[in-house]
Structure formats: C-alpha cells, structure tokens
Motif scaffolding. Structure first.
Motif, PDB file in Angstrom:
ATOM      1  N   PRO A  42      -9.886  51.064 -11.235  1.00  0.00           N
ATOM      2  CA  PRO A  42      -9.728  49.963 -12.196  1.00  0.00           C
ATOM      3  C   PRO A  42     -10.842  48.937 -12.067  1.00  0.00           C
ATOM      4  CG  PRO A  42      -8.047  49.851 -10.454  1.00  0.00           C
ATOM      5  CD  PRO A  42      -8.746  51.164 -10.308  1.00  0.00           C
ATOM      6  N   GLY A  43     -11.330  48.468 -13.226  1.00  0.00           N
ATOM      7  CA  GLY A  43     -12.412  47.489 -13.267  1.00  0.00           C
ATOM      8  C   GLY A  43     -12.979  47.427 -14.668  1.00  0.00           C
ATOM      9  N   PRO A  44     -14.097  46.729 -14.868  1.00  0.00           N
ATOM     10  CA  PRO A  44     -14.673  46.610 -16.220  1.00  0.00           C
ATOM     11  C   PRO A  44     -15.018  47.964 -16.840  1.00  0.00           C
ATOM     12  CG  PRO A  44     -16.151  45.687 -14.536  1.00  0.00           C
ATOM     13  CD  PRO A  44     -14.848  45.942 -13.879  1.00  0.00           C
ATOM     14  N   GLN A  45     -15.347  48.953 -15.973  1.00  0.00           N
ATOM     15  CA  GLN A  45     -15.685  50.279 -16.484  1.00  0.00           C
ATOM     16  C   GLN A  45     -14.497  50.914 -17.223  1.00  0.00           C
ATOM     17  OE1 GLN A  45     -18.738  51.293 -16.377  1.00  0.00           O
ATOM     18  NE2 GLN A  45     -18.411  53.289 -17.342  1.00  0.00           N
ATOM     19  N   THR A  46     -13.283  50.565 -16.803  1.00  0.00           N
ATOM     20  CA  THR A  46     -12.081  51.075 -17.478  1.00  0.00           C
ATOM     21  C   THR A  46     -12.090  50.678 -18.951  1.00  0.00           C
ATOM     22  OG1 THR A  46     -10.853  50.793 -15.407  1.00  0.00           O
ATOM     23  CG2 THR A  46      -9.545  51.097 -17.411  1.00  0.00           C
ATOM     24  N   VAL A  47     -12.422  49.412 -19.221  1.00  0.00           N
ATOM     25  CA  VAL A  47     -12.429  48.906 -20.596  1.00  0.00           C
ATOM     26  C   VAL A  47     -13.536  49.581 -21.405  1.00  0.00           C
ATOM     27  CG1 VAL A  47     -12.482  46.839 -22.044  1.00  0.00           C
ATOM     28  CG2 VAL A  47     -11.534  46.710 -19.737  1.00  0.00           C
ATOM     29  N   LEU A  48     -14.699  49.799 -20.774  1.00  0.00           N
ATOM     30  CA  LEU A  48     -15.802  50.480 -21.462  1.00  0.00           C
ATOM     31  C   LEU A  48     -15.411  51.900 -21.862  1.00  0.00           C
ATOM     32  CD1 LEU A  48     -18.827  49.302 -19.272  1.00  0.00           C
ATOM     33  CD2 LEU A  48     -18.448  48.746 -21.673  1.00  0.00           C
ATOM     34  N   GLN A 100      -1.466  54.269 -17.708  1.00  0.00           N
ATOM     35  CA  GLN A 100      -1.403  53.833 -16.313  1.00  0.00           C
ATOM     36  C   GLN A 100      -2.771  53.426 -15.780  1.00  0.00           C
ATOM     37  OE1 GLN A 100       0.575  57.215 -14.560  1.00  0.00           O
ATOM     38  NE2 GLN A 100       2.630  56.341 -14.862  1.00  0.00           N
ATOM     39  N   SER A 101      -3.836  54.075 -16.273  1.00  0.00           N
ATOM     40  CA  SER A 101      -5.181  53.691 -15.817  1.00  0.00           C
ATOM     41  C   SER A 101      -5.515  52.268 -16.260  1.00  0.00           C
ATOM     42  CB  SER A 101      -6.225  54.680 -16.340  1.00  0.00           C
ATOM     43  OG  SER A 101      -6.387  54.560 -17.735  1.00  0.00           O
ATOM     44  N   LEU A 102      -5.030  51.877 -17.447  1.00  0.00           N
ATOM     45  CA  LEU A 102      -5.243  50.504 -17.925  1.00  0.00           C
ATOM     46  C   LEU A 102      -4.283  49.545 -17.232  1.00  0.00           C
ATOM     47  CD1 LEU A 102      -6.789  48.704 -19.973  1.00  0.00           C
ATOM     48  CD2 LEU A 102      -4.976  49.192 -21.616  1.00  0.00           C
ATOM     49  N   GLN A 103      -3.067  50.002 -17.012  1.00  0.00           N
ATOM     50  CA  GLN A 103      -2.055  49.160 -16.369  1.00  0.00           C
ATOM     51  C   GLN A 103      -2.497  48.742 -14.967  1.00  0.00           C
ATOM     52  OE1 GLN A 103       1.719  50.990 -15.332  1.00  0.00           O
ATOM     53  NE2 GLN A 103       2.836  49.330 -16.345  1.00  0.00           N
ATOM     54  N   ARG A 104      -3.157  49.664 -14.253  1.00  0.00           N
ATOM     55  CA  ARG A 104      -3.649  49.335 -12.898  1.00  0.00           C
ATOM     56  C   ARG A 104      -4.633  48.171 -12.929  1.00  0.00           C
ATOM     57  NH1 ARG A 104      -3.381  55.053 -12.302  1.00  0.00           N
ATOM     58  NH2 ARG A 104      -5.577  55.316 -12.886  1.00  0.00           N
ATOM     59  N   LEU A 105      -5.436  48.128 -13.981  1.00  0.00           N
ATOM     60  CA  LEU A 105      -6.389  47.018 -14.114  1.00  0.00           C
ATOM     61  C   LEU A 105      -5.647  45.716 -14.423  1.00  0.00           C
ATOM     62  CD1 LEU A 105      -9.199  45.726 -14.468  1.00  0.00           C
ATOM     63  CD2 LEU A 105      -9.210  46.603 -16.810  1.00  0.00           C
ATOM     64  N   LEU A 106      -4.757  45.745 -15.397  1.00  0.00           N
ATOM     65  CA  LEU A 106      -4.081  44.512 -15.804  1.00  0.00           C
ATOM     66  C   LEU A 106      -3.144  43.978 -14.731  1.00  0.00           C
ATOM     67  CD1 LEU A 106      -5.117  45.532 -18.679  1.00  0.00           C
ATOM     68  CD2 LEU A 106      -3.227  44.202 -19.577  1.00  0.00           C
ATOM     69  N   GLU A 139     -14.308  38.190 -22.917  1.00  0.00           N
ATOM     70  CA  GLU A 139     -14.236  39.220 -23.963  1.00  0.00           C
ATOM     71  C   GLU A 139     -13.645  40.513 -23.402  1.00  0.00           C
ATOM     72  OE1 GLU A 139     -16.980  41.667 -27.211  1.00  0.00           O
ATOM     73  OE2 GLU A 139     -17.950  40.309 -25.798  1.00  0.00           O
ATOM     74  N   THR A 140     -14.083  40.919 -22.223  1.00  0.00           N
ATOM     75  CA  THR A 140     -13.578  42.152 -21.616  1.00  0.00           C
ATOM     76  C   THR A 140     -12.087  42.019 -21.313  1.00  0.00           C
ATOM     77  OG1 THR A 140     -15.748  42.610 -20.663  1.00  0.00           O
ATOM     78  CG2 THR A 140     -13.876  43.765 -19.691  1.00  0.00           C
ATOM     79  N   ARG A 141     -11.691  40.844 -20.809  1.00  0.00           N
ATOM     80  CA  ARG A 141     -10.278  40.618 -20.510  1.00  0.00           C
ATOM     81  C   ARG A 141      -9.442  40.706 -21.792  1.00  0.00           C
ATOM     82  NH1 ARG A 141     -11.063  36.598 -17.361  1.00  0.00           N
ATOM     83  NH2 ARG A 141     -10.769  34.904 -18.828  1.00  0.00           N
ATOM     84  N   ARG A 142      -9.930  40.093 -22.857  1.00  0.00           N
ATOM     85  CA  ARG A 142      -9.178  40.124 -24.133  1.00  0.00           C
ATOM     86  C   ARG A 142      -9.082  41.552 -24.669  1.00  0.00           C
ATOM     87  NH1 ARG A 142      -7.037  37.441 -28.352  1.00  0.00           N
ATOM     88  NH2 ARG A 142      -7.539  38.143 -30.458  1.00  0.00           N
ATOM     89  N   VAL A 143     -10.165  42.316 -24.593  1.00  0.00           N
ATOM     90  CA  VAL A 143     -10.150  43.686 -25.112  1.00  0.00           C
ATOM     91  C   VAL A 143      -9.177  44.542 -24.298  1.00  0.00           C
ATOM     92  CG1 VAL A 143     -11.533  45.781 -25.463  1.00  0.00           C
ATOM     93  CG2 VAL A 143     -12.432  43.553 -26.141  1.00  0.00           C
ATOM     94  N   ALA A 144      -9.152  44.342 -22.981  1.00  0.00           N
ATOM     95  CA  ALA A 144      -8.193  45.071 -22.140  1.00  0.00           C
ATOM     96  C   ALA A 144      -6.761  44.752 -22.570  1.00  0.00           C
ATOM     97  CB  ALA A 144      -8.396  44.695 -20.674  1.00  0.00           C
ATOM     98  N   GLU A 145      -6.497  43.485 -22.843  1.00  0.00           N
ATOM     99  CA  GLU A 145      -5.145  43.078 -23.250  1.00  0.00           C
ATOM    100  C   GLU A 145      -4.789  43.628 -24.634  1.00  0.00           C
ATOM    101  OE1 GLU A 145      -5.644  38.896 -22.825  1.00  0.00           O
ATOM    102  OE2 GLU A 145      -5.146  38.885 -20.677  1.00  0.00           O
TER     103      GLU A 145
END
Length: 674
Positions: A61-67, A121-127, A139-145
């Motif tokens: 989990p990290g910014p790469q997840t959102v990318l 679950q891969s996104l949930q681990r980040l959030l 911006e990355t935080r908002r896109v993840a949400e």
C-alpha cells in the motif's frame, strides 16, 4: 483545416500544426480503422487489465496503489468513452453497432471489478493506514477515497449474500433505466375521432389514430398545445410501473450499501453534499422568486387574454408560447436580424481571442489523418498554451446530418493524466452541435441561441483541456455534477457581454459590427418570463429530490407530482397527466437535477465578482484556471469555489446570485457604464 467558408478561422489558426501523413483509425487509434477494431481494442484493454490486477495485488500500500487503480481505470475508459460517443454519432451503422457491443462488454468488466474483493482489499489496506494516508498529497488522497466510494456504492464491503443482492439491484436498475428512457420518447396515440377535425392537420395521422410525439409548445393555436399536452402526457401504466420500480430499486440499493436514501448516496462529494442542503437551497430560491413569478404569470396571462379572450385561464402549456410572443413584441429579436453577424468562422475567432487574452491559449486548425474522423466535415483543433505548448485536441462535429442526434454536447474521448514516463497523456474531446451546413457563397450563420450554445460547450472543452490532473479518474469534467456545469455556464455570460461580442460579431457581407442596442435588446428579452422559467426548474428539482428521498409508502409518483406542482409552480395540475413519465433526466441526474441551478448560481457569482469589470483580465483568467479549472474533480468543489471567490458562499449567496440575474438592468449595467 480546409478554407471552405463555413469554418475559416483566420491566418493565425490556419497555420496550425503540420499535417500528419498516412492513415489512422478513429481518433488516431490504429485498431479503429474498421468496426471490427473495437473487438481488438477491447481485448487489448482487457489484457492490460489482467496485468494491472495482478500488479495491484502484489504492490504494498502507498501512492503506487492509486496510480495502478488510475491506470486500470484509464485502460477501460479509453475504450468505453470512445465507444460511448461512436455508438450514437458515427454515420456508419456497423461502427455504431460495434461500439455498442464494446460498451456492454467493458461495462460488464467494470461491474465485475467493482465487486472484486481482492482489488478492494488492496485499496482498503492503504486507506486503513493513517500514516500512509497522511503522507499522500491531497489529490492522491482524494482519488483514493473516490475509488473507495465507487467500491462501496456497489456494495463490496457487504457480506457475500448482500453483495450478490447489490449486484442484482445494479443490474436491474440499469435495465429499468434503459426501459424508462425509451418510454420518455414514445409517442402516444388517440382515436382521431376524439380530436376536433380542425386539429387533425397538426398531428401525424395513422389509420384511425392521431399520433402525438411531443408537447407542440410553440404552436400558436391554444387548442393544439392543450391537446398535445393532455395526450402526450397521458399516463402509460407500463411507464408508471417502470418508474416506480426504478425508484424503489434505487432506494433499496442505497439502504443496502449504508445510506438512508438514494439522494444521500448521490450527493456525497458534491457542492451541496446533502439532500437537506439541496432542499434548503430550493425552498429559499422558491420563496425569493415568488413575487417575480406571480408577476411573470400575470404578464403572460395578460398576453393570453389579449390574443384569446375566450381562453383566459393560464395553463401549464401556455408560458413557453406566450413568453415568446412577448419577447418578439417588445424587443424585435427576430433571429434573422442577428444571424448575419454570427458566422461560424467569426464566432470561432471570438473564442480564440477570448481564450488567448484570458488564458494564453490559441486554437490551431490541424488536418486530421485519413480515417481519424467519422465524417469529412469534422474539424480538428489543437489547443496550444503560449508557454506549455500542446494541451490537447478538440474534434468539432458541428454540422447537421442524417441520423445524427439532435443535441449539443461535450464528450470526453480520452482523459488527461501524468504517465509513468513523466509525459502528459493529452486529452481528446468532441464538441457536437447541430448547425446548418454552409451554402454556396454563404457561410454557416448562427442564431444567438446557437452562438451561446457554442460558447457553453467550449466551456466544457476548456475544462477538459485545462484540468491538468495527475489522474484521469478526476480529469476535466470528471467532477461532481453541480460543479461540472460551472465553466460552461460561465461562458454564457461572456457570450452575452457586448465587450466580448463586439470583438468578433461582424456582418459576413459588409463587415459592419453588431450594434450595441441589438445586444442590449437580446439580453433584456431573456428576462421576459425568466422568473417563471426558473420557478419551473425549481419545481422539477424538488420533484427529483422527493422521488429520491425517503421512499413514500402507498403514494404514487403522480400524487407527489400534483402536490409539488401546486406548491412550487402554482399553475394547476391537469388531471390524467403524468409529466414525470417524460422526465428523462430522472435517469442520468437522479437526485441531482438541482445541479443546473446551483452551477448557474456559482457561475453568476464568479462572473459578477471576478469578470464583470473586465472580461479580458488576464490575471483573473489565470486565477480562474489555477483555482477552478486545473483540478478537475481532484479537489472538493466547494474549496475550488472558495479559492476563486475568496470566500465560502452560503445558500443565501447562491439564491441572491440567481435572483439578481433576473433584474432588468443586470446585463446593461456594464454597457451603459462604458
């Protein structure tokens, strides 16, 4: 660009990018040189999807997840968005059919991804990791949400049984939506013996029946409008059941995924945020409009009495027609007087001039490659910034043709995003209008309404070009509905400002500039009946909220319509009619029809507080780009509005902005003060 008279953009534009040789597929996608290419394109996207799914499951989990999520979204959108446009606009039925199949195929994949537990679950681990989330840029935080929100409204956080129920409800809602939309345009028929004989010629006759396919709102004969209203809006039992089932299923889905109503689910992340705020806005606006609306109705009623003394009562089929009569009588705004000043070439030069002065942007004509466009009269514009270079492309599908949908709209074909190699993926959009073809020796001439629509749609295009977000999921117009219309409506204010119009409106034969008093008359004419028009929009928006609010037990949608019309529009409900069964926006704008009014309120405030003094102010233009256009949906809309206005507007501010637009001297203030 060729130099045919309908679309000459001047020397600066004609010297655009060099012609690209050779042949390409639609929008430069090599696979799409033939309809069969859609299958190739979607298979290519699906292979990439598989790779990215594997990568998502293996990436910490990290910014790469959102990318990865955004790249996954981009791979599918590049086929789906393009196909969405082609399936309705391409003149070749084979292309339309192939595009429609691609839409269904990609849509099915998206539904599966929205219920893919491993991906979720891969996104949930980040959030779930507060430290990681705090370290992300806004911006990355908002896109993840936002990605998580997409998952949760599909019910992925539920147990397996409820998740299956959510999938079933989504499928059923799509089916009911499609069925309802078809029903909104289905003509009604009546035995022609039931119509007075003198009305027969106004309707299509088929055997022993008269076919009514619309409201005939502009018909001068009161009897024709009344007959059309009562017949076209006569309730269909099947359509009534379809609507009530659609609303019921939406309500069930909202509750299943954790919302008290469908409206609460639909409004998350918007400017309004909650249905309670929307209703407060609409009720306050209705109250402020009340006296003006009554004056409008009295004025319209007076015109009706003058022309038809035997039909004195004002009915719902009257305002559009009699408002038009009043406008024509008072202001002499016959479109044929204006059209010679609004050649398409002149209007495009006007837009180019405005964008250049405000934003440092120029529009350059570029010759499309063979096979790149779907019709030979489609034009391609490169959007170039004076310092940043090429920003993207606008394909202008402006002219009428057989089987082309009669609607003015903006389509995102490819969203912008920052790519892994650091390059920016350039956005591609289409602007679709329905302008007359040029004739020999005469360019395409626009009515004032067509010119305003051109400016409106170009506002959407600039939003797409200038939304330079890192993620395509939030690029340009991919933002909440009540913010998405702000840039386009703002352009309407520029289109009605004489200081702007005078820079390009010239008679195509004599070169004479458009007289100032003609612009003044046009602006003033729009105030005739404007309060009643706005009140009608309030009624529609309230109705939409009620249908998607707490689901009423044992009350039909027609009962709710009748009560709402009497309270929020005040013209009598006509028995045995069901206008809601023709309200197609209930599908695409469910619980968000208010967005037009709120977007107009924001645009009005931005115009008056930022551009009214000088519509060409470069510093304000740059602030507008920086605060509102650049973020797409990557920033909360209320923060973008606050950044532009330097204050957080209240509901009362929104209401005041809309009501002040109705004042007789609003547009002429800056003309008279020059």
């Amino acid at each position: 660009m060729n130099d045919s008279p309908e679309f000459v953009l001047g020397p600066a534009l004609a010297s655009g990018s060099p012609v690209v040789g050779g042949s390409k597929g639609l929008f430069g996608v090599p696979e799409l040189s033939a309809p069969e290419g859609f299958r190739v394109a979607q298979e290519k996207a699906l292979r990439k999807t598989e790779v990215l799914l594997e990568l998502a499951s293996q990436t910490p989990p990290g910014p790469q997840t959102v990318l990865i999520f955004d790249e996954l979204s981009d791979a599918l959108c590049q086929v789906a968005d393009l196909a969405d446009f082609v399936k309705i606009a391409h003149p070749d039925p084979a292309f339309r059919e192939a595009a429609g199949e691609a839409c269904l195929s990609i849509g099915t994949v998206v539904e599966k991804l929205n219920t893919n537990v491993e991906l979720y679950q891969s996104l949930q681990r980040l959030l779930a990791d507060k430290m990681l989330m705090d370290a992300l840029d806004p911006e990355t935080r908002r896109v993840a949400e936002l990605f998580m929100f997409d998952f949760e409204i599909s019910g992925i956080h539920l147990d397996e049984e409820k998740r299956k129920r959510a999938v079933d409800l989504n499928v059923k809602i799509l089916d009911l939506s499609s069925k309802f939309l078809m029903g909104t345009n289905t003509p009604n028929k009546i035995g022609k013996h039931l119509l007075p004989e003198h009305l027969h010629r106004h309707f299509l006759l088929e055997g022993e029946h008269a076919i009514v396919d619309g409201l005939h709102a502009e018909a001068p004969d009161d009897w024709v409008r009344e007959a059309a209203y009562k017949i076209f809006l006569y309730p269909s039992a099947g359509q009534l059941d379809c609507l009530e089932e659609l609303l019921s299923h939406r309500d069930l889905l909202a509750k299943l995924v954790g919302y008290s109503t469908f409206a609460h689910r639909a409004l998350q992340g918007t400017i309004a945020q909650t249905p309670e705020t929307v209703m407060q806005f609409l009720e306050k606006l209705s109250e402020k409009l009340s006296e003006r609306t009554l004056r409008d109705f009295e004025m319209i009623r007076g015109m009706k009495r003058k022309l038809n003394p035997q039909h004195a009562e004002l009915m719902p089929w009257d305002p559009p027609y009699y408002s038009g009569v009043l406008r024509a009588e008072r202001y002499n705004i016959e479109p044929s007087l204006y059209c010679p000043f609004f050649s398409l070439g002149a209007c495009m030069e006007g837009l180019n001039l405005l964008f250049n002065q405000l934003l440092g942007i120029s529009l350059y004509a570029e010759q499309p490659a063979k096979g790149e466009v779907w019709c030979e009269d489609v034009r391609k514009l490169a959007v170039v910034h004076e310092a940043q270079g090429l920003l993207g492309y606008i394909y202008c599908d402006f002219f009428q043709r057989a089987d082309k949908p009669y609607q003015d709209c903006h389509f995102t074909i490819r969203g912008g995003r920052r790519q892994a190699n650091g390059d920016y993926q350039l956005p591609l959009v289409v602007l679709m209008l329905n302008l007359p073809q040029p004739s020999r020796g005469c360019p395409t001439l626009l009515t004032p309404g067509m010119m305003e629509n051109l400016f409106h749609e170009m506002g959407h295009a600039m939003h797409s070009m200038l939304g330079r977000t890192r993620y395509q999921h939030v690029t340009g117009t991919r933002c909440p509905t009540d913010f998405a219309e702000v840039p386009s409506i703002l352009m309407e204010y520029f289109a009605n400002d004489y200081r702007v119009v005078s820079r390009f409106a010239r008679h195509y034969q004599t070169g004479q500039p458009l007289p100032k008093d003609m612009v003044s008359r046009l602006c003033e004419s729009k105030k005739v009946g404007a309060a009643a028009d706005m009140q009608l929009q309030v009624f529609y928006a309230v109705l939409d909220q009620l249908y998607h609010g707490k689901h009423p037990l044992g009350r039909s949608t027609t009962d709710i319509l009748k009560e709402t019309q009497e309270r929020f529009y005040r013209l009598p409900y006509v028995p045995n009619t069901a206008w809601q069964l023709r309200f197609s926006h209930l599908v695409g704008y469910g619980a968000k029809y208010y967005s037009y009014l709120m977007s107009r309120a924001v645009a009005s405030m931005v115009w008056k507080e930022c551009f009214l003094q000088d519509p060409f102010n470069r510093a304000v233009g740059e602030r507008y780009r920086r605060e509102m256009l650049a973020h797409g949906g990557g920033k909360e809309p209320v923060l973008m509005v606050q950044g532009m206005l330097q204050k957080r507007p209240s509901i009362d501010d929104f209401v005041s902005a809309l009501v002040s637009d109705l004042d007789p001297d609003f547009e002429t203030f800056f003309m008279d003060s020059e």
